[in-house]
Design a protein around this motif. Structure first.
Motif, PDB file in Angstrom:
ATOM      1  N   CYS A 122       0.862  -1.184   0.000  1.00 23.63           N
ATOM      2  CA  CYS A 122       0.000   0.000   0.000  1.00 23.63           C
ATOM      3  C   CYS A 122       0.893   1.228   0.000  1.00 23.63           C
ATOM      4  O   CYS A 122       2.121   1.127   0.154  1.00 23.63           O
ATOM      5  CB  CYS A 122      -0.937   0.015   1.208  1.00 23.63           C
ATOM      6  SG  CYS A 122      -0.118   0.101   2.815  1.00 23.63           S
ATOM      7  N   ALA A 123       0.314   2.390  -0.178  1.00 22.14           N
ATOM      8  CA  ALA A 123       1.091   3.628  -0.190  1.00 22.14           C
ATOM      9  C   ALA A 123       1.721   3.870   1.178  1.00 22.14           C
ATOM     10  O   ALA A 123       1.129   3.549   2.209  1.00 22.14           O
ATOM     11  CB  ALA A 123       0.193   4.798  -0.559  1.00 22.14           C
ATOM     12  N   PRO A 124       2.938   4.436   1.229  1.00 24.57           N
ATOM     13  CA  PRO A 124       3.514   4.832   2.517  1.00 24.57           C
ATOM     14  C   PRO A 124       2.546   5.770   3.246  1.00 24.57           C
ATOM     15  O   PRO A 124       1.934   6.642   2.629  1.00 24.57           O
ATOM     16  CB  PRO A 124       4.808   5.548   2.123  1.00 24.57           C
ATOM     17  CG  PRO A 124       5.161   4.988   0.778  1.00 24.57           C
ATOM     18  CD  PRO A 124       3.845   4.731   0.103  1.00 24.57           C
ATOM     19  N   PHE A 125       2.408   5.582   4.558  1.00 18.78           N
ATOM     20  CA  PHE A 125       1.419   6.363   5.302  1.00 18.78           C
ATOM     21  C   PHE A 125       1.909   6.642   6.714  1.00 18.78           C
ATOM     22  O   PHE A 125       2.845   6.015   7.224  1.00 18.78           O
ATOM     23  CB  PHE A 125       0.084   5.606   5.378  1.00 18.78           C
ATOM     24  CG  PHE A 125       0.109   4.395   6.269  1.00 18.78           C
ATOM     25  CD1 PHE A 125      -0.336   4.463   7.586  1.00 18.78           C
ATOM     26  CD2 PHE A 125       0.587   3.169   5.797  1.00 18.78           C
ATOM     27  CE1 PHE A 125      -0.316   3.349   8.416  1.00 18.78           C
ATOM     28  CE2 PHE A 125       0.623   2.043   6.617  1.00 18.78           C
ATOM     29  CZ  PHE A 125       0.167   2.143   7.932  1.00 18.78           C
ATOM     30  N   ALA A 126       1.248   7.591   7.340  1.00 19.93           N
ATOM     31  CA  ALA A 126       1.487   7.910   8.750  1.00 19.93           C
ATOM     32  C   ALA A 126       0.148   8.239   9.382  1.00 19.93           C
ATOM     33  O   ALA A 126      -0.735   8.794   8.723  1.00 19.93           O
ATOM     34  CB  ALA A 126       2.441   9.091   8.901  1.00 19.93           C
ATOM     35  N   THR A 127      -0.009   7.898  10.642  1.00 17.08           N
ATOM     36  CA  THR A 127      -1.231   8.249  11.354  1.00 17.08           C
ATOM     37  C   THR A 127      -1.021   9.569  12.099  1.00 17.08           C
ATOM     38  O   THR A 127       0.059   9.844  12.620  1.00 17.08           O
ATOM     39  CB  THR A 127      -1.623   7.154  12.356  1.00 17.08           C
ATOM     40  OG1 THR A 127      -0.539   6.925  13.261  1.00 17.08           O
ATOM     41  CG2 THR A 127      -1.935   5.855  11.626  1.00 17.08           C
TER      42      THR A 127
END
Length: 387
Positions: A122-127
């Motif tokens: 999945c796309a790189p992400f941050a919360t």
């Protein structure tokens, strides 16, 4: 709980009264099942066609008890049904999909983490849950900031390019828990709809290539014109792996992005039938709604066969308000229904509004080129943008 096979004549319930529930109810009734809908709106599309309508909220204890007392099994037609309500129902009867799987799909952060656990890219992400998280997430810019919960059809999403824009967008979204996804170079969008039975059997619809406008699905084409067999197999495999990893029972849609370099990343999941699978009502021998019924009732799963090339066009309430019109007018249904292979599905909604999904239209033909030609004529007649 151990669930019996439910044969025609049994009563199936659905949480939610929208168009997906309506199409599930129709599929169940064709096979001879009784249907019950729990939905607070007295004029909901599904409630109007079901045998029984429990007109209460999704957390109403009396309503849930009534649904459980009259049904042999219950499913859901949208992902934001409270998971605790599904758990309450599951104490008394089979519920599919289960609350735990629905809960994952209700939270984008949990969903992304599940993609990672299942080995699906999945796309790189941050919360982002507090102001202190903004600085650490800035390395993913430019990106898309999305609310972790309750976003759909492009709602709850903001494109951001700088730390200042990120901070302002988070404020604009009410400082709610969010996910920031890195913006990736996209070539196209596709989706896979799988059905997984109680015994772990998995079947899938033919893969769909999708076009979105303003965050809302506009066009689905099957067969997918720009997807290679290898890429299709990879996407179907990923969707099946995600379903198995949640011990999922029911119909699951996984939306994917194909990047400019040809690689595949998962975007999001929907624990239910999906807008992009509506073409299956007219172009396949088993629709996504019959698959939903079969998984809920414990009936055998058979792989759907595509008997016609298809183009599905989403019909929004904007069609009723051409140009700057303030009063609704009826679109040219007569003109489009005079074309070969056109099937019109309207959802029984009492009021047309701009941006509201009012129905869909499927064009079937012996080959993809013919389906596209007719679909473009439909676009011309209705004033839809060509694709």
């Amino acid at each position: 709980m151990s669930a019996p096979v439910l044969l025609p004549g049994a009563t199936l319930g659905v949480m939610g009264g929208g168009q997906l529930g309506r199409m599930f109810v129709h599929a169940a009734q064709v096979l001879g099942y009784r249907t019950v809908v729990l939905e607070p709106d007295a004029t909901s599309p599904a409630g109007l066609v079901a045998h029984q309508h429990v007109a209460t909220g999704y957390t109403d204890a009396a309503g849930l008890a009534e649904l459980a007392s009259v049904c042999d099994a219950v499913t859901t037609e949208f992902e934001n049904v409270p998971a605790d309500s599904l758990r309450t129902l599951a104490e008394r009867l089979p519920v599919a999909p289960a609350a735990a799987a629905v809960e994952i799909c209700q939270d984008r952060a949990a969903e992304k983490r599940h993609f990672q656990r299942a080995g699906v890219p999945c796309a790189p992400f941050a919360t982002i849950e507090a102001e202190a998280d903004l600085a650490g997430a800035a390395g993913l810019l430019p990106g898309i900031l999305k609310t972790a919960r309750l976003g759909y059809d492009g709602k709850g999403q903001v494109s951001v390019s700088t730390p200042a824009e990120l901070a302002a967008a988070w404020q604009r979204l009410g400082r709610a828990a969010c996910v920031l996804e890195k913006r990736l170079p996209l070539a196209l969008e596709l989706s896979v709809i799988v059905a997984r039975g109680r015994d772990g059997t998995i079947v899938s619809l033919p893969l769909q290539q999708n076009l979105h406008r303003d965050g809302i699905l506009a066009v689905t084409q099957v067969p997918a014109p720009e997807v290679t067999p290898a890429l299709a197999a990879e996407a179907v495999g990923c969707a099946g792996r995600l379903a198995a990893s949640m011990d999922y029972v029911g119909v699951l849609c996984v939306e994917f992005f194909v990047l400019a370099d040809g690689s595949l990343v998962a975007n999001e999941m929907a624990p239910r039938p999906h807008n992009s699978g509506h073409y299956s009502l007219d172009a396949c021998d088993v629709s996504q709604f019959e698959l939903q019924l079969r998984t809920l009732a414990g009936l055998p799963l058979v792989a759907p066969r595509l008997h016609s090339a298809a183009v599905m066009l989403n019909l929004l309430g904007d069609l009723w308000f051409p140009g700057d019109a303030t009063l609704p007018r009826t679109p040219d249904w007569g003109g489009v229904l005079a074309l070969p292979g056109v099937a019109l599905h309207l959802y029984g909604k009492t009021e047309a509004r701009r941006g509201r999904k009012m129905g869909h239209l499927t064009v079937t033909a012996p080959d993809a080129a013919s389906a596209r030609t007719t679909a473009l004529e439909v676009c011309r007649l209705l004033g839809l943008a060509a694709y």
